[in-house]
Design a protein around this motif. Structure first.
Motif, mmCIF file in Angstrom:
data_model
loop_
_atom_site.group_PDB
_atom_site.id
_atom_site.type_symbol
_atom_site.label_atom_id
_atom_site.label_comp_id
_atom_site.label_asym_id
_atom_site.label_seq_id
_atom_site.Cartn_x
_atom_site.Cartn_y
_atom_site.Cartn_z
ATOM 1 N N PRO A 183 25.496 70.459 -27.746
ATOM 2 C CA PRO A 183 26.984 69.619 -28.689
ATOM 3 C C PRO A 183 28.371 68.774 -27.627
ATOM 4 C CG PRO A 183 27.880 71.457 -28.958
ATOM 5 C CD PRO A 183 25.596 71.546 -28.696
ATOM 6 N N SER A 184 28.597 67.788 -28.040
ATOM 7 C CA SER A 184 30.105 67.670 -27.301
ATOM 8 C C SER A 184 31.561 68.170 -28.065
ATOM 9 C CB SER A 184 30.106 65.809 -27.470
ATOM 10 O OG SER A 184 29.903 65.306 -28.905
ATOM 11 N N ASP A 185 31.200 68.447 -29.812
ATOM 12 C CA ASP A 185 32.620 69.057 -30.297
ATOM 13 C C ASP A 185 31.359 70.476 -31.094
ATOM 14 O OD1 ASP A 185 34.695 67.034 -30.519
ATOM 15 O OD2 ASP A 185 32.700 66.199 -29.854
ATOM 16 N N ILE A 186 32.088 71.415 -30.764
ATOM 17 C CA ILE A 186 31.825 72.079 -32.061
ATOM 18 C C ILE A 186 33.605 73.139 -32.485
ATOM 19 C CG2 ILE A 186 31.558 75.132 -32.050
ATOM 20 C CD1 ILE A 186 30.393 74.747 -29.281
ATOM 21 N N VAL A 187 32.878 73.115 -33.957
ATOM 22 C CA VAL A 187 34.528 72.848 -34.855
ATOM 23 C C VAL A 187 34.228 73.342 -35.569
ATOM 24 C CG1 VAL A 187 35.782 71.308 -36.691
ATOM 25 C CG2 VAL A 187 34.694 70.377 -34.942
ATOM 26 N N ILE A 188 35.341 75.043 -35.103
ATOM 27 C CA ILE A 188 35.280 76.055 -36.548
ATOM 28 C C ILE A 188 36.700 76.194 -37.336
ATOM 29 C CG2 ILE A 188 35.403 78.820 -36.232
ATOM 30 C CD1 ILE A 188 34.865 78.600 -33.459
ATOM 31 N N GLY A 189 36.010 76.155 -39.109
ATOM 32 C CA GLY A 189 36.462 76.318 -39.919
ATOM 33 C C GLY A 189 37.010 77.757 -41.225
ATOM 34 N N GLY A 190 37.636 77.129 -42.209
ATOM 35 C CA GLY A 190 37.448 78.394 -42.593
ATOM 36 C C GLY A 190 38.571 79.362 -42.658
ATOM 37 N N GLU A 191 38.951 79.995 -44.089
ATOM 38 C CA GLU A 191 40.154 80.783 -43.411
ATOM 39 C C GLU A 191 40.378 81.275 -42.749
ATOM 40 O OE1 GLU A 191 38.909 80.403 -48.177
ATOM 41 O OE2 GLU A 191 38.516 80.695 -46.271
ATOM 42 N N ILE A 192 39.481 82.128 -41.850
ATOM 43 C CA ILE A 192 39.019 83.288 -41.118
ATOM 44 C C ILE A 192 39.866 81.841 -39.606
ATOM 45 C CG2 ILE A 192 37.709 84.086 -39.089
ATOM 46 C CD1 ILE A 192 38.433 85.891 -41.944
ATOM 47 N N ALA A 193 39.792 81.177 -39.646
ATOM 48 C CA ALA A 193 39.958 80.479 -38.425
ATOM 49 C C ALA A 193 41.320 79.860 -38.217
ATOM 50 C CB ALA A 193 39.376 79.029 -38.429
ATOM 51 N N GLN A 194 41.348 79.961 -39.768
ATOM 52 C CA GLN A 194 42.899 79.804 -39.498
ATOM 53 C C GLN A 194 44.272 80.310 -39.682
ATOM 54 O OE1 GLN A 194 43.797 76.221 -40.165
ATOM 55 N NE2 GLN A 194 41.527 75.483 -40.489
ATOM 56 N N ILE A 195 43.873 82.207 -39.772
ATOM 57 C CA ILE A 195 44.969 83.060 -40.057
ATOM 58 C C ILE A 195 45.440 83.422 -38.091
ATOM 59 C CG2 ILE A 195 45.134 85.518 -39.667
ATOM 60 C CD1 ILE A 195 42.471 85.606 -41.712
ATOM 61 N N ALA A 196 44.993 83.249 -37.364
ATOM 62 C CA ALA A 196 44.816 83.557 -36.164
ATOM 63 C C ALA A 196 44.908 82.643 -34.856
ATOM 64 C CB ALA A 196 45.906 84.864 -35.566
ATOM 65 N N ASP A 197 45.341 82.351 -33.692
ATOM 66 C CA ASP A 197 44.903 81.679 -32.740
ATOM 67 C C ASP A 197 43.763 82.135 -32.054
ATOM 68 O OD1 ASP A 197 46.034 79.667 -33.054
ATOM 69 O OD2 ASP A 197 47.637 80.169 -31.754
#
Length: 384
Positions: free
Chosen positions: A300-314
């Protein structure tokens, strides 16, 4: 555009365009204004045709395991409202639908929306689901999901008397991440949502992939080496047993610290709590192993990680990125762009609206659970 512009653009005669636009004007779908561009001569100014934002709405609904998200776009394809309401994971589908309708009523009051001209409803449905799966008494979970999906579709059809599109909510979020307000749509993308459950979406060669039976993207049930917790799917060591909200909270509890939900975990992580950071790092590493293996196969050219767990901390995305980099084959020096989801919690609902508008090549040849209306332009966020 003027009628002449339209005629030139779509290669129809001006007479035909005038007949079509007259019908649209009578129905209130478009409005007319005069072209104020400076012009030579004394002729009558040309009329500019514009979609009338008040002509109707497109509604996107994302049913997650513990909450429903509703997004609303107007007839000019501008996002005008978005909100969420909770429910319990054990709640049945009539209860969840009631929560969605109550949220819509609240949004109507708060945003002064009338919902009398809904043009379509795009619904994101949670968990592994596809109407193309074979029926069988030996598959009670699949049959329960099928019955739930049918109830959701019929309920919204009755409520709004409009076309309804239903698909996997995480796959719709992947669609939104690939097509939402970008100069060019992403041709090769992996998407994963780390939430109460874990799902994903795959874009290959500019097409959103469903797979042979409509279950493509079930990343949450790929196994991770070294992990043996039982998964609700019947297997052991699935990514969902490591990187979902419940799994991360369990990991903290096993380490001697109990957090009362995702908000408390986020607050602890923000303060640098070592137990919270350790559990989140483990979730990121496990996610990276799975995405890295997929990246080797799919490039892939892009890998996107979403959801609440991804939003908690870098640390979640950072650790996932480091693990993916280790997994990749070092050929040519090209590496995918790895990022946190742009749309956050809104992704599935916005993807539902995009599926309604069908203004994206990502859906060419795509077969959703319910047929959608003809192609229209892409969604965009309205100006504040």
């Amino acid at each position: 555009m003027t009628r002449a512009d339209l005629a030139d653009h779509i290669r129809l005669s001006r007479t035909t365009v005038s007949e079509i636009t007259a019908s649209l004007l009578d129905r209130g779908v478009i409005s007319v204004s005069e072209d104020d561009t400076p012009r030579l001569g004394r002729g009558r100014p040309a009329e500019i045709l514009t979609l009338d934002p008040a002509a109707g709405q497109y509604v996107g609904v994302d049913f997650a395991h513990r909450r429903v998200r509703v997004a609303v776009a107007n007839a000019a394809h501008e996002l005008i409202a978005s909100d969420t309401a909770p429910y319990e994971q054990a709640d049945d589908w009539p209860t969840r639908v009631d929560a969605a309708f109550a949220l819509i009523e609240r949004m109507a009051e708060e945003h002064e929306l009338h919902f009398s001209g809904v043009l379509g409803v795009g619904i994101g449905f949670p968990g592994p689901f596809s109407p193309r799966l074979p029926r069988g008494e030996s598959e009670p979970v699949a049959e329960a999901r099928r019955a739930g999906a049918a109830l959701v579709v019929s309920s919204f059809e009755r409520r709004f008397s409009a076309p309804v599109v239903l698909d996997n909510n995480t796959r719709l979020a992947a669609l939104a991440e690939a097509a939402w307000v970008t100069a060019t749509e992403v041709d090769h993308l992996l998407y994963v949502r780390l939430s109460a459950g874990i799902g994903g979406g795959v874009v290959v060669s500019g097409r959103l992939v469903t797979g042979a039976t409509g279950l493509a993207g079930e990343i949450g049930h790929m196994t991770v080496g070294g992990h043996q917790r039982d998964c609700r799917c019947g297997k052991r060591g699935c990514l969902e047993t490591v990187a979902s909200i419940g799994a991360v909270l369990d990991r903290c509890r096993d380490a001697g610290v109990e957090f009362d939900g995702i908000a408390a975990l986020a607050a602890a992580a923000e303060k640098g709590d070592p137990v919270a950071i350790g559990a989140l790092r483990e979730a990121g590493e496990a996610t990276g192993h799975v995405l890295g293996s997929l990246a080797v196969a799919l490039n892939p050219s892009d890998i996107v990680i979403g959801g609440e767990i991804a939003q908690i901390a870098d640390v979640v995305v950072e650790q996932a990125a480091a693990t993916i980099a280790y997994e990749l084959v070092p050929v040519g020096g090209a590496v995918p762009r790895i990022r946190r989801a742009t749309l956050g919690d809104e992704g599935g609902a916005i993807g539902g609206i995009i599926a309604l508008l069908r203004g994206t090549p990502l859906l060419a040849g795509y077969h959703p659970s319910v047929d959608s209306p003809p192609a229209e332009p892409r969604l965009r966020r309205s100006a504040p």
